[in-house]
Design a protein around this motif. Structure first.
Motif, short mmCIF file in Angstrom:
data_model
loop_
_atom_site.label_atom_id
_atom_site.label_comp_id
_atom_site.label_asym_id
_atom_site.label_seq_id
_atom_site.Cartn_x
_atom_site.Cartn_y
_atom_site.Cartn_z
N SER A 1 7.07 -0.40 1.67
CA SER A 1 5.83 -0.86 2.29
C SER A 1 5.93 -0.86 3.81
O SER A 1 4.95 -0.58 4.51
N SER B 1 3.78 1.45 6.31
CA SER B 1 3.06 0.78 7.40
C SER B 1 3.35 1.44 8.74
O SER B 1 2.45 1.61 9.57
N TYR C 1 -6.08 -1.18 9.90
CA TYR C 1 -4.81 -1.11 9.16
C TYR C 1 -5.04 -1.34 7.67
O TYR C 1 -4.53 -0.57 6.82
N ALA D 1 -4.38 1.19 4.69
CA ALA D 1 -3.39 0.79 3.69
C ALA D 1 -3.97 0.86 2.28
O ALA D 1 -3.28 1.25 1.33
N PRO E 1 0.74 -0.30 0.89
CA PRO E 1 1.60 -1.43 1.28
C PRO E 1 0.98 -2.79 0.94
O PRO E 1 1.69 -3.78 0.84
N THR E 2 -0.35 -2.83 0.76
CA THR E 2 -1.01 -4.10 0.41
C THR E 2 -0.70 -4.52 -1.03
O THR E 2 -1.11 -5.60 -1.44
N VAL F 1 3.56 -8.07 2.56
CA VAL F 1 2.64 -7.50 3.55
C VAL F 1 1.38 -8.35 3.65
O VAL F 1 0.94 -8.70 4.75
#
Length: 227
Positions: A27, A31, A93, A97, A108-109, A114
């Motif tokens: 993640s 990011s 972002y 994501a 990554p969420t 995160v």
């Protein structure tokens, strides 16, 4: 259901990527890639901007930025202008994501760390905005509003807000994955592709909107004080 359980465990598992002998969570690497992508796109879009003889690219860019800026200013008011760049950055972002799953990359969420970090940053900014707007004494006084007996509840609310933001974002992203896996089990062809498009695109943007909207709402409440 065993297949769903296995898929869910795999999705929740945070894989580690080796970078020069250093183990870094997937993640985090994704990011970094998103941040690099946003920096490059920002540089490309903001090159050769002019006051006169505005190009179509600049006109569209100014329209988008102005629209987003007006949205946040409508929520926060003039006192919240200084926080708009942060909210725009977070929105970009989270949107990237969530949408990155379209390209077969794990968003990554889907990593609770995160979403927890995003929620923690937002709540720190929310409380800072209140202290900045009302001063230290005014902030402490707000903890006793409307009566001193509510002080424990007001303090507890500060801890609940980041938890709410974190679990809402993480839960919705993970919930979309669970629904997709169930659909694949019931209808294995065609229909999953349609729903995948919805969850990867529209639902990801909706979750972005909800996160920044709630952050702005909490911030406005913190700034507004006793108005």
């Amino acid at each position: 259901m065993n297949a769903l359980t296995a898929a869910l465990k795999e999705e929740l598992n945070v894989e580690m990527i080796s970078l020069g002998g250093l183990q870094v969570p997937e993640s985090v690497v994704v990011s970094w890639g998103i941040m690099l992508f946003l920096v490059i796109v920002s540089i490309l879009l903001t090159r050769n901007l002019k006051v006169d003889h505005i190009s179509r690219r600049q006109a569209i860019l100014e329209l988008v930025v102005t629209t987003i800026d007006n949205f946040f200013m409508g929520l926060l008011g003039e006192q919240g202008r200084r926080y708009v760049p942060y909210l725009m950055t977070v929105a970009l972002y989270i949107a990237c994501a969530n949408l990155i799953g379209v390209f077969g990359i794990k968003p990554p969420t889907k990593d609770l760390n995160v979403t927890a970090a995003l929620a923690l940053m937002s709540i720190c900014l929310i409380e800072y905005s209140g202290i900045h707007a009302r001063g230290g004494k005014g902030f402490l006084k707000s903890l006793t509003a409307p009566t001193p007996i509510m002080t424990p509840m007001n303090i507890l609310e500060i801890a609940i807000r980041p938890t709410s933001l974190c679990m809402r974002l993480f839960g919705n992203v993970l919930g979309a994955f669970v629904i997709m896996e169930l659909i694949k089990l019931v209808v294995p062809v065609f229909v999953p592709a349609v729903f995948s498009l919805y969850f990867d695109l529209f639902d990801g943007l909706i979750q972005t909107y909800v996160f920044v909207f709630l952050t702005s709402l909490f911030m406005k409440e913190s700034i507004g004080g006793e108005e």
